[in-house]
Design an enzyme around this catalytic site. Structure first.
Site, mmCIF file in Angstrom:
data_model
loop_
_atom_site.group_PDB
_atom_site.id
_atom_site.type_symbol
_atom_site.label_atom_id
_atom_site.label_comp_id
_atom_site.label_asym_id
_atom_site.label_seq_id
_atom_site.Cartn_x
_atom_site.Cartn_y
_atom_site.Cartn_z
ATOM 1 N N LYS A 1 1.057 -1.104 0.010
ATOM 2 C CA LYS A 1 0.112 0.006 0.030
ATOM 3 C C LYS A 1 0.843 1.247 0.154
ATOM 4 O O LYS A 1 1.435 1.685 1.017
ATOM 5 C CB LYS A 1 -1.008 0.001 1.205
ATOM 6 C CG LYS A 1 -1.925 1.187 1.024
ATOM 7 C CD LYS A 1 -2.651 1.568 2.357
ATOM 8 C CE LYS A 1 -1.918 2.381 3.143
ATOM 9 N NZ LYS A 1 -1.812 4.126 2.306
ATOM 10 N N GLU B 1 9.596 1.596 10.876
ATOM 11 C CA GLU B 1 10.683 2.438 10.656
ATOM 12 C C GLU B 1 10.091 3.862 10.770
ATOM 13 O O GLU B 1 9.125 4.210 9.775
ATOM 14 C CB GLU B 1 11.466 2.251 9.417
ATOM 15 C CG GLU B 1 12.690 2.895 9.379
ATOM 16 C CD GLU B 1 12.784 4.460 8.655
ATOM 17 O OE1 GLU B 1 12.665 5.225 9.677
ATOM 18 O OE2 GLU B 1 12.702 4.491 7.416
ATOM 19 N N GLY C 1 6.817 5.141 8.208
ATOM 20 C CA GLY C 1 6.124 6.510 8.287
ATOM 21 C C GLY C 1 6.297 7.083 9.528
ATOM 22 O O GLY C 1 7.257 7.025 10.148
ATOM 23 N N SER C 2 5.341 7.888 10.043
ATOM 24 C CA SER C 2 5.331 8.751 11.165
ATOM 25 C C SER C 2 5.103 8.088 12.374
ATOM 26 O O SER C 2 4.553 6.824 12.296
ATOM 27 C CB SER C 2 4.086 9.903 11.153
ATOM 28 O OG SER C 2 2.967 9.201 11.415
ATOM 29 N N CYS D 1 13.244 11.209 7.013
ATOM 30 C CA CYS D 1 13.295 10.650 8.224
ATOM 31 C C CYS D 1 14.383 11.140 8.860
ATOM 32 O O CYS D 1 14.726 11.287 10.189
ATOM 33 C CB CYS D 1 12.598 9.334 8.698
ATOM 34 S SG CYS D 1 13.657 8.163 7.713
ATOM 35 N N GLU E 1 9.779 17.059 15.070
ATOM 36 C CA GLU E 1 10.184 16.622 13.881
ATOM 37 C C GLU E 1 9.287 17.569 12.800
ATOM 38 O O GLU E 1 8.141 17.519 12.794
ATOM 39 C CB GLU E 1 10.130 15.411 13.428
ATOM 40 C CG GLU E 1 10.266 14.718 12.004
ATOM 41 C CD GLU E 1 10.095 13.402 11.675
ATOM 42 O OE1 GLU E 1 10.602 12.977 10.884
ATOM 43 O OE2 GLU E 1 8.869 12.789 12.165
ATOM 44 N N VAL E 2 10.124 18.532 12.170
ATOM 45 C CA VAL E 2 9.500 19.270 11.117
ATOM 46 C C VAL E 2 9.061 18.759 9.996
ATOM 47 O O VAL E 2 7.982 19.047 9.188
ATOM 48 C CB VAL E 2 10.603 20.647 10.932
ATOM 49 C CG1 VAL E 2 9.915 21.545 9.977
ATOM 50 C CG2 VAL E 2 10.711 21.151 12.391
ATOM 51 N N PHE E 3 10.008 17.958 9.350
ATOM 52 C CA PHE E 3 9.943 17.372 8.016
ATOM 53 C C PHE E 3 9.783 18.430 6.826
ATOM 54 O O PHE E 3 8.887 18.351 5.990
ATOM 55 C CB PHE E 3 8.477 16.262 7.844
ATOM 56 C CG PHE E 3 8.735 15.158 7.172
ATOM 57 C CD1 PHE E 3 9.542 14.098 7.698
ATOM 58 C CD2 PHE E 3 8.358 14.859 6.109
ATOM 59 C CE1 PHE E 3 9.826 12.979 7.091
ATOM 60 C CE2 PHE E 3 8.334 13.564 5.280
ATOM 61 C CZ PHE E 3 9.254 12.746 6.168
#
Length: 485
Positions: A177, A252, A230-231, A286, A380-382
């Site tokens: 997915k 992860e 992902g987050s 990440c 975490e800004v990303f």
């Protein structure tokens, strides 16, 4: 002939062939321009069930096939990523907002993931054990069955193929997915490459979908292993659901990685590394350097140089201009980045560079004078934001670097490499890079984070053997054993 014709997948997903989905559809949008590149089918729970059942049916023959057959498919796939590099690279640029250099890097890593997976197919499958009985006792690694893979948008090709390829090589089937914002470069490209490479039909299904499709995949009784990238917020939900269903989840997750710049660092080299670590792919990685910890003796000069570097970088449409940074993936992410920067300045941080936006294009940003409570430092800004903080002693640097819920990557810049290793040993992290920034990835290396960054090294190298097989204990006697009753 095109590998990825939008007419083939218009309103469809990949079930070993293009089929209509039951969950409606969504436009594939170019973030740089807002142009619609095509429309894909969205999967719902019924589509997930159809795919998993098809994968479960196909996987037995694949698991029983000679390892040479599985390896050959993966080797051909590696070659095909190179053959179709221009077409897939164009999708990476337009669909995901990559600059061409990052697209090239993703294609290189994707090919290496396929080649490494091919080698994985012939690894030893077990070991002979000592036993006190007159018998042969051994372990054997066997495929888990159907692996569910949920992958994100930010390195869409890499973060999908790194689970898909080894899972297939070890005799499993896969239901993938991808993020619905990047279904083509993060899913359909892999499906078509593997189809051309000779993967039997039904072993790989690619279902773009929203959270409900992911939840259905995690909960499905015929999916014993889930690989999620992902987050941290979403990863916790995946891990909790997997725990309820007594299945393995390889997670992860996010990061807020520290880059330590010691007093003896070469500042020219340190600033070059720092800019790459924070601004590469608009900071949407990440492993991005989210906290710059700089010795007080070089702090002011470092901020000045990093701000000048940020101001020198070009931001624009990577498909039409030569730029260093492309667009952020969507409006929601751009709003979040700008909100964190604005809140940080409001809390007392100094805006040394950037802090402005134009549509989805965000200028690389440097924040000085940050502290524990500065939003862009604590979270975490990303996005392309580099918060810089000073320290006075190495003990303080270690304490600051370790004072995070995350533990994904760590960079240390110093002229004394041994000293860098000594410091790294004191800071929890899934990976460490002395005299380099935090963004590093190789198919041969185990990768993953600790604490809120995930469940450890679950991808790459021998870690794939643990991730996608079960260990079965087997004994063999020459005749039936006697028993006391």
């Amino acid at each position: 002939m095109a590998l990825l014709d939008p007419e083939d997948w218009n309103g469809r997903a990949w079930f070993g062939r293009w089929l209509r989905t039951s969950g409606g559809g969504t436009d594939v949008v170019e973030p740089a321009t807002g142009a619609v590149l095509g429309r894909v089918g969205l999967a719902d729970a019924s589509d997930v069930d159809r795919a998993v059942r098809g994968a479960a049916e196909a996987r037995s023959a694949w698991a029983a096939a000679p390892f040479t057959e599985r390896a050959a498919v993966l080797r051909r796939a590696g070659d095909l990523f190179r053959t179709h590099a221009e077409e897939i690279g164009d999708w990476l640029v337009r669909e995901a907002g990559n600059i061409p250099g990052k697209a090239d890097f993703e294609l290189h890593v994707a090919a290496q993931e396929a080649y490494e997976a091919a080698a994985l197919a012939s690894r030893p499958v077990g070991q002979v054990l000592a036993t006190e009985a007159p018998r042969l006792s051994c372990t054997r690694r066997v495929p888990v069955g159907v692996v569910g893979v949920i992958s994100p948008f930010n390195a869409a090709l890499i973060l999908a193929i790194r689970s898909v390829a080894p899972a297939l090589a070890l005799g499993n089937a896969v239901v993938l997915k991808p993020d619905p914002r990047t279904p083509v470069c993060g899913g359909f490209a892999i499906a078509r490459v593997l189809q051309e490479a000779g993967l039997p039909e039904g072993l790989l299904h690619v279902l773009p979908g929203a959270a409900g499709a992911g939840q259905a995949l995690v909960a499905h009784p015929q999916v014993p292993v889930v690989s999620f990238t992902g987050s941290t917020r979403a990863g916790r939900a995946v891990g909790e659901a997997a725990g309820r269903h007594l299945k393995r989840a390889h997670l992860e997750l996010g990061g807020n990685s520290a880059l330590l710049v010691l007093a003896d660092a070469d500042l020219d080299a340190a600033v070059d590394a720092a800019a790459w670590g924070s601004f590469f792919h608009q900071g949407q990685i990440c492993m991005t350097a989210g906290r710059h910890l700089v010795h007080e003796s070089v702090y002011d000069e470092y901020v000045e140089r990093l701000a000048a570097k940020a101001d020198s970088l070009a931001v624009g449409d990577p498909a039409r201009e030569r730029v260093h940074l492309g667009p952020v993936i969507d409006e929601g992410q751009c709003d979040r980045i700008h909100g964190l920067v604005t809140a940080s300045v409001g809390a007392g941080a100094r805006l040394a560079a950037g802090g402005t936006r134009r549509g989805l294009f965000y200028r690389p940003t440097v924040l000085a004078g940050v502290g524990d409570d500065t939003p862009a430092y604590a979270q975490e800004v990303f996005g392309p934001v580099a918060p810089v903080r000073s320290f006075s002693t190495e003990d303080e640097a270690v304490a600051l670097a370790a004072a995070s819920e995350y533990g994904l990557s760590l960079g240390i810049v110093t002229r004394d490499a041994a000293r860098g290793l000594e410091l790294a040993a004191r800071i929890p992290s899934g990976s460490v890079h002395v005299n380099d920034q935090t963004v590093n990835d190789e198919a041969v290396a185990p990768f993953g984070g600790v604490a809120a960054s995930g469940t450890g090294s679950r991808f790459g190298g021998d870690a794939n053997l643990e991730a996608f097989t079960e260990t079965r204990w087997t004994t063999l006697r020459s005749s039936t054993a006697p028993h006391p009753f």
